[in-house]
Design an enzyme around this catalytic site. Structure first.
Site, PDB file in Angstrom:
ATOM      1  N   CYS A  11       0.864  -1.178   0.000  1.00  0.00           N
ATOM      2  CA  CYS A  11       0.000   0.000   0.000  1.00  0.00           C
ATOM      3  C   CYS A  11       0.901   1.228   0.000  1.00  0.00           C
ATOM      4  O   CYS A  11       2.110   1.103  -0.146  1.00  0.00           O
ATOM      5  CB  CYS A  11      -0.995  -0.009   1.164  1.00  0.00           C
ATOM      6  SG  CYS A  11      -0.275   0.162   2.787  1.00  0.00           S
ATOM      7  N   CYS A  83      -4.406  -0.488  -2.296  1.00  0.00           N
ATOM      8  CA  CYS A  83      -4.948   0.838  -2.593  1.00  0.00           C
ATOM      9  C   CYS A  83      -4.574   1.196  -4.027  1.00  0.00           C
ATOM     10  O   CYS A  83      -3.637   0.621  -4.589  1.00  0.00           O
ATOM     11  CB  CYS A  83      -4.427   1.890  -1.615  1.00  0.00           C
ATOM     12  SG  CYS A  83      -2.670   2.241  -1.742  1.00  0.00           S
ATOM     13  N   CYS A  90       3.177   0.489  -8.260  1.00  0.00           N
ATOM     14  CA  CYS A  90       3.806  -0.781  -7.892  1.00  0.00           C
ATOM     15  C   CYS A  90       5.133  -0.959  -8.631  1.00  0.00           C
ATOM     16  O   CYS A  90       5.206  -0.788  -9.843  1.00  0.00           O
ATOM     17  CB  CYS A  90       2.873  -1.940  -8.227  1.00  0.00           C
ATOM     18  SG  CYS A  90       3.464  -3.533  -7.635  1.00  0.00           S
TER      19      CYS A  90
END
Length: 140
Positions: A11, A83, A90
């Site tokens: 996250c 999220c 990422c």
């Protein structure tokens, strides 16, 4: 015993949701998964997240907020983003890594407008319980 599958919960701040997911996975499915958590912009462990998990008997005080680069391993079977910011930001993982996006509300954001500490804890408890249900049903 089969080798446990490494799973990374990612996250933004690695302060709340991913920490809860790591702790729940270790507690409920530690025989199947080796859980890790990280943030794309680590912010430190959220005291209310620690408190919410302690209420259900899980001690997160030994966990710390970290980035993917800080993790002791990098070879994950699964990366679960929790999220939209983490999903969009990422880091690169090899093609063999399976990615899953399971968004949960951000308790600190929801708690910001609370008038009392009890009101502030409500979103932490709700998200804690939602993450528990997700982990209980986790079958990757």
């Amino acid at each position: 015993m089969a080798e446990r599958k490494r799973i990374l919960f990612l996250c933004t701040g690695n302060s709340c949701r991913s920490q809860m997911a790591e702790a729940w996975t270790r507690t409920l499915k530690g025989d199947i998964y080796e859980p890790f958590s990280a943030g794309v912009d680590p912010k430190g462990l959220d005291p209310r997240a620690v408190k919410a998990m302690a209420e259900v008997g899980i001690d997160m005080r030994g966990q710390r907020s970290k980035s993917v680069e800080d993790l002791p391993v990098q070879d994950f079977a699964y990366v679960v983003t929790l999220c939209s910011h983490a999903q969009e930001s990422c880091p690169y993982f090899p093609a063999s890594v399976k990615r899953l996006h399971v968004p949960f509300d951000d308790p600190p954001l929801l708690a910001a407008e609370a008038a009392t500490e009890e009101e502030a804890m409500a979103p932490y408890r709700r998200v804690r319980d939602e993450i528990k249900t997700f982990v209980e049903n986790l079958d990757l």
